[in-house]
Design an enzyme around this catalytic site. Sequence first.
Site, PDB file in Angstrom:
ATOM      1  CG  ASN A  31      -2.022   1.026   1.135  1.00  0.00           C
ATOM      2  OD1 ASN A  31      -1.860   2.029   0.453  1.00  0.00           O
ATOM      3  ND2 ASN A  31      -3.119   0.810   1.831  1.00  0.00           N
ATOM      4  CG  ASP A  32       1.625   3.176   3.669  1.00  0.00           C
ATOM      5  OD1 ASP A  32       0.580   3.724   3.269  1.00  0.00           O
ATOM      6  OD2 ASP A  32       1.786   2.777   4.828  1.00  0.00           O
ATOM      7  CB  VAL A  33       5.945   0.457  -0.852  1.00  0.00           C
ATOM      8  CG1 VAL A  33       6.472   0.246   0.549  1.00  0.00           C
ATOM      9  CG2 VAL A  33       5.132  -0.725  -1.317  1.00  0.00           C
TER      10      VAL A  33
END
Lengths: 460, 99
Positions: free
Chosen positions: A386-388
């Site tokens: 997700n964040d990456v």
Amino acid sequence: MSGSAGGLLIQVSYFAAAFLFIMGLKRMSSPVTAASGIKWAGVGMLVATVITFAYPGMHNYVLITVGIFVGGILAWWTGKRVAMTDMPQMIALYNGMGGGAAAAISAIELIRGVDHGPVIQTLAVLGGLIGSVSFSGSLIAYGKLQGLIRKDWRFTGQNLANLGLLAAVALLGIALVSGGGGSGFTIFLFFLLAFVLGVTMTLPIGGADMPVVISLYNALTGLAVGFEGFVLSNAAMIIAGTVVGSAGSLLTQLMAKAMNRSLANVLFSGFGGTAVGEQAATGGSMKAIEANDAGIMMAFAEKVLIVPGYGMAVAQAQHKIWELCQLLQERNVKVKFAIHPVAGRMPGHMNVLLAEAGVPYDIIYDEDEINAEFETADVALVIGANDVVNPVARSDPSSPIFGMPILNADKARNCIVVKRGQGAGFSGIENALFFLDNTRMLYGDGQAVAAELIQAVKEL
Amino acid sequence: MIELSGFAALYIFMLAAFTGYEVIAKVPAILHTPLMSGSNFVHGIVLVGAMVALGKADTFITELIGFIGVVLAAGNAVGGYVVTERMLEMFRTSGEKRS
């Protein structure tokens, strides 16, 4: 003693052990030779351990043997059984044990009250302090990653309180050095406070930052072992401990950098302490896709890049994903894995998890090797990450993850995101990628979705 | 054992520190976890020190601490080896077959 034949044999063995450790670590730094590297180091350890039974002036052989078997068998049993996803906390646990052992050596030397002179005495005390902090800190890190400790224990003035604790430990340490040994009570209090310091230092740090902390404690244990090596005049301990101390420090820096955090930031401010929620609202809506359509899209693509995250490993989907890759490869689709430095729970953890599923490492690429290729990819399959892949890290300076290097999944012609539900990611940040026009959301459990994709490709 | 007098010991420390740095410096990110685990194993050499410390202990309290030290150190060495080997065994290229 060094003149005797036994003494010489011990020195030669320790020398060989130090050599094998360094060569082993060197071999472990390339995937081609890595598997042999640990065996080299293992031989070094075996030689050093066996020859130490011939060390002059020792007794308690029964206790030593029993101790080795108790610790060794327990560790062997747990190490063989642990799941690959739980590897980071297992490393933390074994590392903490090493720190505790270094502290034990320090304690014995202090209690015996042998006068080593001020320099060696300082190293003995320092090694004891660092080893104790590493011991209790690593246990907390283990507890957190294992899910035994769920709360990030924070209060205002915490850094100040820890600083006070450190000052108290330092004062006791100075008393131990200048007193040439000190009373039993001073020694007890010194180690007790050092253990407490390790606990209070580690408790406020969030689970996402734990890998950096484990790596730091790994380096600290190495340093403590090196210091105790000076105390015992043991060159093998000095060399192995120091090599690990510096190598571990470098690894810690690399990890912190990969997470776009400074080490100080990890240690002294809890994640989420910065205000989240002021970011610009993301426009647009998420568009769903069926597994069947997604499968067809990939089957007729020329190049598919897969971006796996820890979520994939939690869902145990890596085997199914690799099966899907093999099906795609049979259809002459080029498949590559794109790995973010902090995919998984620590740098390189995802590579281990993929390797476990049988994915060869030569189709697995690091972020800087593959990022340029997203523009020419027909499909980027994001699974459990997700964040990456959140493009706000490039565009929105107010976002907490701004500046973090990300994988450019948004630049692929089509992006398919496999996700459980519509919630935000680990850091609680909305992902702008999900709202892009070329992004399709494929909802469901990672493993189930992967099975459906396989089915879709097979049916063609 | 050989006496490591002041500066000789300091030289060993400095050279070992540079060695550790250089050995790790050019490592690809894919090996970071196994390498951390491997270096975790290497500081299991503390077992040797714990054995000597217990071997020279002569009171109940030092024997107790020494025994705990040996157990912990053996756990560090053996556990570190087992998990590192398990991880590294899995790295293969496309050409190689899994056993």
